[in-house]
Design an enzyme around this catalytic site. Structure first.
Site, mmCIF file in Angstrom:
data_model
loop_
_atom_site.group_PDB
_atom_site.id
_atom_site.type_symbol
_atom_site.label_atom_id
_atom_site.label_comp_id
_atom_site.label_asym_id
_atom_site.label_seq_id
_atom_site.Cartn_x
_atom_site.Cartn_y
_atom_site.Cartn_z
ATOM 1 N N CYS A 1 -10.235 3.456 21.645
ATOM 2 C CA CYS A 1 -10.780 3.582 20.287
ATOM 3 C C CYS A 1 -9.658 4.071 19.364
ATOM 4 C CB CYS A 1 -12.026 4.457 20.252
ATOM 5 S SG CYS A 1 -11.783 6.182 20.714
ATOM 6 N N ASN B 1 -9.654 8.671 20.249
ATOM 7 C CA ASN B 1 -9.921 9.082 21.650
ATOM 8 C C ASN B 1 -10.595 10.452 21.732
ATOM 9 O OD1 ASN B 1 -8.172 9.813 24.754
ATOM 10 N ND2 ASN B 1 -9.969 8.540 24.494
ATOM 11 N N CYS C 1 -14.172 10.396 20.340
ATOM 12 C CA CYS C 1 -15.606 10.074 20.197
ATOM 13 C C CYS C 1 -16.016 8.901 21.097
ATOM 14 C CB CYS C 1 -15.954 9.751 18.744
ATOM 15 S SG CYS C 1 -15.637 11.106 17.589
ATOM 16 N N ARG C 2 -15.744 7.666 20.662
ATOM 17 C CA ARG C 2 -16.325 6.501 21.329
ATOM 18 C C ARG C 2 -15.762 6.233 22.725
ATOM 19 N NH1 ARG C 2 -14.852 2.545 16.594
ATOM 20 N NH2 ARG C 2 -13.188 4.122 16.503
ATOM 21 N N SER C 3 -14.426 6.109 22.839
ATOM 22 C CA SER C 3 -13.906 5.750 24.172
ATOM 23 C C SER C 3 -14.079 6.881 25.186
ATOM 24 C CB SER C 3 -12.461 5.234 24.107
ATOM 25 O OG SER C 3 -11.554 6.216 23.682
ATOM 26 N N ASP D 1 -17.708 3.462 14.349
ATOM 27 C CA ASP D 1 -17.053 4.772 14.420
ATOM 28 C C ASP D 1 -18.013 5.847 13.901
ATOM 29 O OD1 ASP D 1 -15.439 6.961 14.235
ATOM 30 O OD2 ASP D 1 -13.803 5.931 13.198
HETATM 31 P P1 4NP Z 1 -12.994 7.668 17.752
HETATM 32 O O1 4NP Z 1 -13.395 8.372 16.356
HETATM 33 O O2 4NP Z 1 -11.991 6.595 17.420
HETATM 34 O O3 4NP Z 1 -14.287 7.103 18.234
HETATM 35 O O4 4NP Z 1 -12.428 8.765 18.624
HETATM 36 C C1 4NP Z 1 -12.456 8.918 15.486
HETATM 37 C C2 4NP Z 1 -11.922 10.155 15.728
HETATM 38 C C3 4NP Z 1 -11.011 10.713 14.856
HETATM 39 C C4 4NP Z 1 -10.645 10.021 13.720
HETATM 40 C C5 4NP Z 1 -11.180 8.767 13.467
HETATM 41 C C6 4NP Z 1 -12.089 8.210 14.359
HETATM 42 N N1 4NP Z 1 -9.730 10.609 12.793
HETATM 43 O O5 4NP Z 1 -9.477 10.003 11.755
HETATM 44 O O6 4NP Z 1 -9.201 11.696 13.079
#
Ligand code: 4NP
Length: 182
Positions: free
Chosen positions: A21, A24, A26-28, A140
């Site tokens: 993702c 790294n 939340c989703r993955s 996201d």
């Molecule tokens: P992820 O979500 O890609 O599912 O882990 C996010 C986590 C952090 C950020 C964006 C998306 N960020 O901008 O810090």
């Protein structure tokens, strides 16, 4: 429509899955925890490895987002072991398939794979395997509310069931089943 299949194993009898993702956290990581749980339940833990990473570097070394962890914990999973990692060229070399959460993550994964000399054909959208609505993105949830994390978990759980069936199929056809060795 025929069931989606995984790319062939590079090493017969073993399979390595990367989940990708952006951050790294939340989703993955949620997909990593659920897929690892189902792989163990299917008796495949000694043959299938699962790891996750993000295309961005902001959270490297950190634990999962507290909302992602709370959603997993409420559903009975262990969310304590995760530490964020960043995608680099070596991932395309180390994994049989790289499953990206959205189109932007997929583009980042394919670009890392091509930097390594690979054509990126081992990089797919995670929801290629979604039995309800195949081929979409995992949205996201980072900037939204708790319901976004529940939605991600529901998508991840149903998609993971199909991925485990595809793992059983690709391992079964790789010619090195347990008990088949002479
Ligand atoms: P992820 O979500 O890609 O599912 O882990 C996010 C986590 C952090 C950020 C964006 C998306 N960020 O901008 O810090």
């Amino acid at each position: 429509m025929p069931a989606a299949t995984l790319p062939p194993a590079r090493t017969p009898g073993q399979y390595a899955v990367a989940l990708v993702c952006l951050g790294n956290i939340c989703r993955s990581p949620m997909a990593d925890v659920v897929l690892s749980d189902r792989v163990a339940a299917a008796g495949l833990a000694d043959r299938v490895t699962v790891e996750s990473c993000g295309t961005g570097d902001w959270h490297v070394g950190r634990r999962m987002d507290h909302r992602a962890a709370a959603t997993l914990t409420s559903a009975g999973y262990n969310a304590t072991r995760h530490r964020a990692q960043q995608l680099d060229d070596s991932w395309a070399e180390r994994f049989d398939v790289l499953l990206a959460m959205d189109a932007s993550n997929l583009a980042g994964t394919r670009s890392a794979a091509s930097a390594d000399g690979g054509a990126g054909e081992r990089a797919l959208l995670f929801r290629t395997f979604d039995p309800v609505d195949p081929g979409g993105e995992v949205p996201d949830p980072y900037y939204g509310g708790d319901s976004g994390f529940e939605e991600v978990l529901a998508m991840v759980e149903r998609t993971t069931e199909v991925i485990v069936a595809a793992l059983e199929q690709v391992l079964g056809s790789s010619g090195d089943r347990r008990g088949d060795r002479s």
